[in-house]
Design an enzyme around this catalytic site. Sequence first.
Site: not given
Ligand code: URA
Length: 434
Positions: A82, A161, A183, A187
Amino acid sequence: MRMYDIIEKKRDGKELTEEEIYFFITGYTKGDIPDYQVSALMMAIYFQDMNEKERATLTKAMVESGDQIDLSPISGIKVDKHSTGGVGDTTTLVLAPLVASVGAPVAKMSGRGLGHTGGTIDKLESVPGFHTEISNEEFIDLVNKNKVSVIGQTGNLTPADKKLYSLRDVTATVNSIPLIASSIMSKKIASGADAIVLDVKTGAGAFMKEIDDAKELAKAMVSIGNQVGRNTMAVISDMSQPLGFAIGNSLEVKEAIDTLQGKGPKDLTELCLVLGSQMVVLAEKASSIEEARSMLEENIANGKAYEHFKTFLASQGGDPSVIDNTDLLPKANKQIDITAEQSGAVQTIIADQIGTAAMMLGAGRATKESEIDLSAGILLHKKVGDSVQVGELLLTLHTNIEHVEPVIDLIKSSIIISKDMVEAPKLIYGTITE
Ligand code: URA
Ligand code: CA
């Protein structure tokens, strides 16, 4: 349990319990707790922070707020990469087939681009016929067969989220390490990978402009991943200038092909080898970084990585003849050369401004609803540290838009040429494993 007490506790700098964290995440996702109370809690977290245990618990609660992808029918250790987002970041296009070519399974869920950051799915769709609308079963079959597949975001992943991010966006609470880390990691964890390699960018084109902030975010994410049982590590890499030479969808596909053939830009190639080696070791396909790196270098040299890219594209409907003949990729009608107005060395290529310029040329979306032009973008001919003569080519714009003057102005203000020698910036600022 009352939301009021949770807000008060965090306001006063105390540690929240697992029950309290699950209470507000579950309640907020269901709509039982109003935005104004969660806003107040987000602001309290912004000022009072969360410890490592609270951050991991918050992440788990967000993961459990929605669907989780089950990758267990795929044999082997599934490693995901990522990136926190950058300009011209072509790494995923190269890494997916490269890492798969040495036998490490890559089951990638990807997104579309927004703002100055490109999305992997848009880039891959430059190859005529390629699509990511495949069923979960097909996705799993393809990874078992070819070791690589890319699917669009499916299911109801991390609804907590989604709600929290929108709320933070309008309450000045985005920029908080515990909130960003939870956050992003929620994911990744919900997408099912066993191990995660994070590419945390720093510099003008990155979310974290300062190196110390990037390191802190990397440490926070690595700690969360490892606490919830996903082997996680991070590389901190430069995003002060765009990565490689190409910014824009079909231009980046061509750049990825060059890189898979060993003819790619130096910085992109190096970053792919660094991230790829980590992925191969986490997937237990090599016992050391050195061994992993030489496996990847070998598959670039012997053409296996390149052939794997073709197999992967064809398996999802893409026309593999485009890979052998990149003239068949979408092409812009206008190609405008920008030349140097003075001699010297390139001192700065401001990544986020170049990203915005590429977006204005049609390569990206200003809003989620914008149409994208797969042929548009910017091809750099010089990078920071290169010497340049007046009149020499700096970059070429590829576009179909009419009014290019504002874009040219933006680009000219984004490239600074110095009379003195300039050192190329460092590409890798470090790795974080714990
Ligand atoms: N990208 C994300 O997915 N979440 C955040 O809080 C900031 C950047
Ligand atoms: Ca690039």
